[in-house]
Design a protein around this motif. Structure first.
Motif, PDB file in Angstrom:
ATOM      1  N   SER A   7       1.940   0.986  -7.414  1.00 15.17           N
ATOM      2  CA  SER A   7       2.746   1.778  -6.915  1.00 15.17           C
ATOM      3  C   SER A   7       2.422   3.222  -7.196  1.00 15.17           C
ATOM      4  O   SER A   7       1.754   3.720  -8.306  1.00 15.17           O
ATOM      5  CB  SER A   7       4.260   1.767  -7.562  1.00 15.17           C
ATOM      6  N   PHE A   8       2.812   4.170  -6.529  1.00 16.94           N
ATOM      7  CA  PHE A   8       2.340   5.782  -6.563  1.00 16.94           C
ATOM      8  C   PHE A   8       3.264   6.608  -6.147  1.00 16.94           C
ATOM      9  O   PHE A   8       4.155   6.608  -5.238  1.00 16.94           O
ATOM     10  CB  PHE A   8       0.999   6.107  -5.766  1.00 16.94           C
ATOM     11  N   TYR A  16      -3.417   0.291  -3.426  1.00 19.68           N
ATOM     12  CA  TYR A  16      -1.979   0.546  -3.775  1.00 19.68           C
ATOM     13  C   TYR A  16      -1.215  -0.272  -2.356  1.00 19.68           C
ATOM     14  O   TYR A  16      -1.640  -0.052  -1.383  1.00 19.68           O
ATOM     15  CB  TYR A  16      -1.683   1.909  -3.829  1.00 19.68           C
ATOM     16  N   GLU A  17       0.030  -0.503  -2.868  1.00 20.97           N
ATOM     17  CA  GLU A  17       0.906  -1.277  -2.123  1.00 20.97           C
ATOM     18  C   GLU A  17       2.377  -0.588  -1.697  1.00 20.97           C
ATOM     19  O   GLU A  17       2.981  -0.744  -0.862  1.00 20.97           O
ATOM     20  CB  GLU A  17       1.256  -2.818  -2.608  1.00 20.97           C
ATOM     21  N   GLY A  24       2.747  -2.600   8.761  1.00 19.31           N
ATOM     22  CA  GLY A  24       2.139  -1.713   8.410  1.00 19.31           C
ATOM     23  C   GLY A  24       1.489  -2.299   6.913  1.00 19.31           C
ATOM     24  O   GLY A  24       2.024  -3.304   6.490  1.00 19.31           O
ATOM     25  N   ASP A  25       0.578  -1.441   6.310  1.00 23.87           N
ATOM     26  CA  ASP A  25       0.111  -1.866   5.199  1.00 23.87           C
ATOM     27  C   ASP A  25       0.442  -1.373   4.118  1.00 23.87           C
ATOM     28  O   ASP A  25      -0.123  -1.304   2.934  1.00 23.87           O
ATOM     29  CB  ASP A  25      -1.654  -1.546   5.360  1.00 23.87           C
ATOM     30  N   LEU A  26       1.400  -0.570   4.031  1.00 21.35           N
ATOM     31  CA  LEU A  26       1.988   0.141   2.921  1.00 21.35           C
ATOM     32  C   LEU A  26       3.563   0.079   2.857  1.00 21.35           C
ATOM     33  O   LEU A  26       4.157   0.111   4.061  1.00 21.35           O
ATOM     34  CB  LEU A  26       1.699   1.818   2.861  1.00 21.35           C
ATOM     35  N   GLY A  64       2.989   2.777 -12.773  1.00 24.06           N
ATOM     36  CA  GLY A  64       2.360   3.172 -11.569  1.00 24.06           C
ATOM     37  C   GLY A  64       1.490   4.434 -11.688  1.00 24.06           C
ATOM     38  O   GLY A  64       1.277   5.101 -12.546  1.00 24.06           O
ATOM     39  N   GLY A  65       1.093   5.016 -10.444  1.00 20.90           N
ATOM     40  CA  GLY A  65       0.125   6.213 -10.713  1.00 20.90           C
ATOM     41  C   GLY A  65       0.883   7.534  -9.998  1.00 20.90           C
ATOM     42  O   GLY A  65       1.949   7.460  -9.247  1.00 20.90           O
TER      43      GLY A  65
END
Length: 330
Positions: free
Chosen positions: A124-125, A145-146, A187-189, A74-75
């Motif tokens: 992922s982040f 990102y999700e 939601g989008d995250l 992930g970031g």
């Protein structure tokens, strides 16, 4: 119980807020750590920031990890050493306080390096220093990102210029990028918060009580410390950096008693290098640190917990679709 293990995979230079010259010696210890994970069937998520991705020796280790099927990449971002530079330093070390344009540029740079060097598209982040907010979440969604895992429930970072997570959800949830601390099933995250809680009692109730105590004049009498030591409000992170093996086990048991089905352990890669962080100052403390990780992994195995990557956990929790990383060249 679904358990994730996230490692902020970053430079050695704890407390340094300069753009260039970071050391990444700690990355050379990740193979040893991965062997430990493999022994217990753990599937870690390495959240990587820019410095290890631009140095040949650390990059060699990271490429080996990225090629494994039991690892997620992930970031991660420290704004002070991630271009484009916008005058960051200790006073501007929280992405939370930066504008959307700056955060999107920095996230784009980390993503570009992960894709080009590791041939993995991260999903992922985690924001450096837990500095998450709308200008971070909106940038994440814009860059594809999700999953985020920056929220540290019950912790108020506002005294050092960060967000206040005092009322943040304790369990995984979906959210809109514009309101990342408010659960929204459309939601989008996806937010998979790290596990912070209390060893006894209802975590929300204990959290409000401790928060009131911290904000009152009674803190001068050190009542917060007394409440912690006596168990009235013993707040702990699920982290071998600041919790013992016994405390981590008890924290997970407290989560189960509260009806939670998810827990997330976290630590920094640089803690593996003695002297790089305040958590491990010498070889003896390093042995103790690694022993805490091993003890927790053995507990998870013996309890039959499912140790998953962040993306796999999101699937198992019914929050998203396929957990497979995409190849950048696809």
């Amino acid at each position: 119980m679904i358990v994730t293990i996230t490692i902020d995979t970053e430079e050695d230079d704890w407390g340094s807020y300069v753009m260039h010259g970071a050391s990444t010696e700690n990355i050379l210890h990740l193979n040893e750590l991965q062997e430990l994970f493999e022994r217990f069937g753990a599937r870690p998520t390495y959240l990587i920031n820019r410095p290890p991705l631009v140095q040949d020796e650390s990059l060699r280790i990271l490429k080996e990890l990225a090629a494994r099927e039991d690892v997620e990449i992930g970031g991660h971002c420290h704004p002070w050493n991630t271009p484009p530079a916008t005058g960051e330093g200790e006073d501007r070390s929280m992405m939370f306080a930066l504008p959307l344009k700056a955060n999107r540029g920095k996230i784009k740079e980390v993503t570009r390096l992960i894709e080009s060097e590791l041939e993995v598209r991260p999903r992922s982040f985690r924001a450096g220093r837990w500095g998450f907010g709308p200008t971070v979440s909106e940038a994440l969604v814009a860059e594809g990102y999700e999953i985020d895992c920056s929220v540290s429930p019950l912790i108020d970072w506002s005294p050092i210029g960060g967000p206040d997570y005092g009322e943040a959800p304790l369990v995984p949830y979906r959210c809109r990028a514009s309101k990342p601390l408010a659960p929204d099933q459309s939601g989008d995250l996806i937010e998979l918060p790290t596990t912070v809680g209390f060893l006894h009692g209802d975590p929300a109730v204990r959290g409000r009580w401790r928060r009131q105590l911290e904000n009152s004049r009674l803190t001068k009498l050190k009542l917060v410390g007394i409440a912690d030591r006596t168990g009235l409000a013993t707040r702990r992170w699920l982290s071998p950096e600041n919790s013992t093996g016994a405390e981590m086990r008890r924290l997970v048991e407290a989560c189960r008693e509260s009806g939670f089905s998810y827990a997330s352990m976290t630590f920094h890669s640089c803690t593996l290098l003695p002297g790089a962080t305040p958590f491990v100052r010498n070889g003896a403390e390093r042995m103790e640190f690694v022993g805490r990780i091993e003890s927790f992994l053995a507990y998870c195995r013996d309890q039959g917990f499912s140790m998953r990557t962040l993306s796999e956990a999101a699937v198992d929790l019914g929050l998203t679709g396929s957990p497979e990383n995409e190849i950048a060249s696809a």
